[in-house]
Structure formats: structure tokens, C-alpha cells
Design a protein around this motif. Sequence first.
Motif, short mmCIF file in Angstrom:
data_model
loop_
_atom_site.label_atom_id
_atom_site.label_comp_id
_atom_site.label_asym_id
_atom_site.label_seq_id
_atom_site.Cartn_x
_atom_site.Cartn_y
_atom_site.Cartn_z
N PRO A 170 -41.03 67.10 -6.78
CA PRO A 170 -40.26 66.03 -7.34
C PRO A 170 -40.79 64.68 -6.91
O PRO A 170 -41.33 64.52 -5.83
CB PRO A 170 -38.86 66.27 -6.83
CG PRO A 170 -38.79 67.73 -6.58
CD PRO A 170 -40.17 68.13 -6.18
N SER A 217 -34.94 68.36 -7.05
CA SER A 217 -34.91 68.66 -8.49
C SER A 217 -33.51 68.44 -9.05
O SER A 217 -33.36 67.95 -10.17
CB SER A 217 -35.38 70.09 -8.73
OG SER A 217 -34.64 71.01 -7.95
N CYS A 235 -33.02 64.64 -9.43
CA CYS A 235 -33.80 64.11 -10.55
C CYS A 235 -33.09 64.34 -11.87
O CYS A 235 -32.96 63.43 -12.69
CB CYS A 235 -35.19 64.75 -10.60
SG CYS A 235 -36.33 64.13 -9.36
N PHE A 240 -35.29 68.66 -15.92
CA PHE A 240 -36.32 68.55 -14.89
C PHE A 240 -37.06 69.87 -14.83
O PHE A 240 -36.44 70.94 -14.76
CB PHE A 240 -35.72 68.26 -13.51
CG PHE A 240 -36.74 68.36 -12.41
CD1 PHE A 240 -37.47 67.25 -12.06
CD2 PHE A 240 -36.99 69.57 -11.77
CE1 PHE A 240 -38.44 67.33 -11.07
CE2 PHE A 240 -37.96 69.66 -10.79
CZ PHE A 240 -38.68 68.55 -10.44
N ARG A 241 -38.38 69.80 -14.86
CA ARG A 241 -39.22 70.98 -14.67
C ARG A 241 -40.33 70.58 -13.71
O ARG A 241 -41.01 69.58 -13.93
CB ARG A 241 -39.84 71.43 -15.98
CG ARG A 241 -40.82 72.58 -15.79
CD ARG A 241 -41.57 72.87 -17.07
NE ARG A 241 -42.37 74.06 -16.93
CZ ARG A 241 -43.10 74.57 -17.90
NH1 ARG A 241 -43.13 73.97 -19.08
NH2 ARG A 241 -43.80 75.66 -17.70
N PRO A 287 -40.78 73.05 -6.91
CA PRO A 287 -39.55 72.93 -6.12
C PRO A 287 -39.78 72.01 -4.93
O PRO A 287 -40.91 71.85 -4.47
CB PRO A 287 -39.27 74.37 -5.67
CG PRO A 287 -40.51 75.12 -5.88
CD PRO A 287 -41.35 74.38 -6.89
N GLU A 314 -31.35 72.74 -2.07
CA GLU A 314 -32.10 73.77 -2.77
C GLU A 314 -32.37 74.97 -1.87
O GLU A 314 -32.27 76.11 -2.29
CB GLU A 314 -33.43 73.22 -3.30
CG GLU A 314 -33.29 72.45 -4.58
CD GLU A 314 -32.98 70.98 -4.36
OE1 GLU A 314 -32.69 70.58 -3.22
OE2 GLU A 314 -33.03 70.22 -5.33
N GLU A 316 -42.33 76.83 -9.73
CA GLU A 316 -41.61 75.77 -10.44
C GLU A 316 -40.16 76.14 -10.61
O GLU A 316 -39.79 77.31 -10.52
CB GLU A 316 -42.26 75.47 -11.79
CG GLU A 316 -42.11 76.55 -12.82
CD GLU A 316 -42.71 76.19 -14.17
OE1 GLU A 316 -42.99 75.01 -14.42
OE2 GLU A 316 -42.89 77.10 -14.97
N TYR A 363 -29.18 75.27 -13.19
CA TYR A 363 -30.41 75.51 -12.43
C TYR A 363 -31.07 76.78 -12.94
O TYR A 363 -30.41 77.80 -13.17
CB TYR A 363 -30.05 75.68 -10.96
CG TYR A 363 -31.22 76.05 -10.09
CD1 TYR A 363 -32.08 75.08 -9.60
CD2 TYR A 363 -31.48 77.37 -9.76
CE1 TYR A 363 -33.16 75.40 -8.81
CE2 TYR A 363 -32.55 77.71 -8.96
CZ TYR A 363 -33.40 76.72 -8.50
OH TYR A 363 -34.47 77.05 -7.72
#
Length: 97
Positions: free
Chosen positions: A1, A7, A10, A18-19, A22, A30, A44, A61
Motif C-alpha cells: 500500500p 489496504s 486505502c 484496492f488491489r 498486503p 490485517e 495480493e 475484504y
Amino acid sequence: PIGGTSSLQCASDDLRLFRGKPPAAAHPTETALWSFLGLPPAAEVAVAPVAVRQRPVNLVYAHPRTERFEGAVLDELNELSVRASEAYVRLIRQAKG
């Protein structure tokens, strides 16, 4: 990110799918999520915001079972978040009469 932002943050801030890679283990949200869900590290992740009036109300998510997302998964995730946003707006309007 970007800039070390998570993530989840964002997607919430940008109100866009968001892609990406991580975040590092320094992002406890997370890390706790992966631990709770029993997920292995991924190359990812994706997070799609569900928004009402330009405000995030949920984040969806996604963590691929393989190293990366395949096929139309991200298009479907984005469509899910858009439809969920529309459903919230309909429910709010119905509640207001």
C-alpha cells in the motif's frame, strides 16, 4: 500500500477497490484478520468499499486462495460493493418513508 497505509484504510479513504500487495506485519489490523481467518500470506489482497453518501459503511475484504486473483473475481467484488451500496440507499429511503 501507498505510504505504508493499510489496504483497508486505502479502500476506505479512496472509496475505490484496492488491489495490491498486503501490508507489512506492522499493520496489526490485517495481521489479526489473517490470523482470525486462518489465512496464509498472499501476494495480493483486495478490499472493496461499500459507501453511502460518499462515506464508507462496510469494507469487503478478499484474499485469494492462490497466490493472485484469477479471472473476473475483482470485477465481481467491485460489482458486489456497488450493489451493496445501492441496497443500503434503498433501505434508508424505505425507512424514511
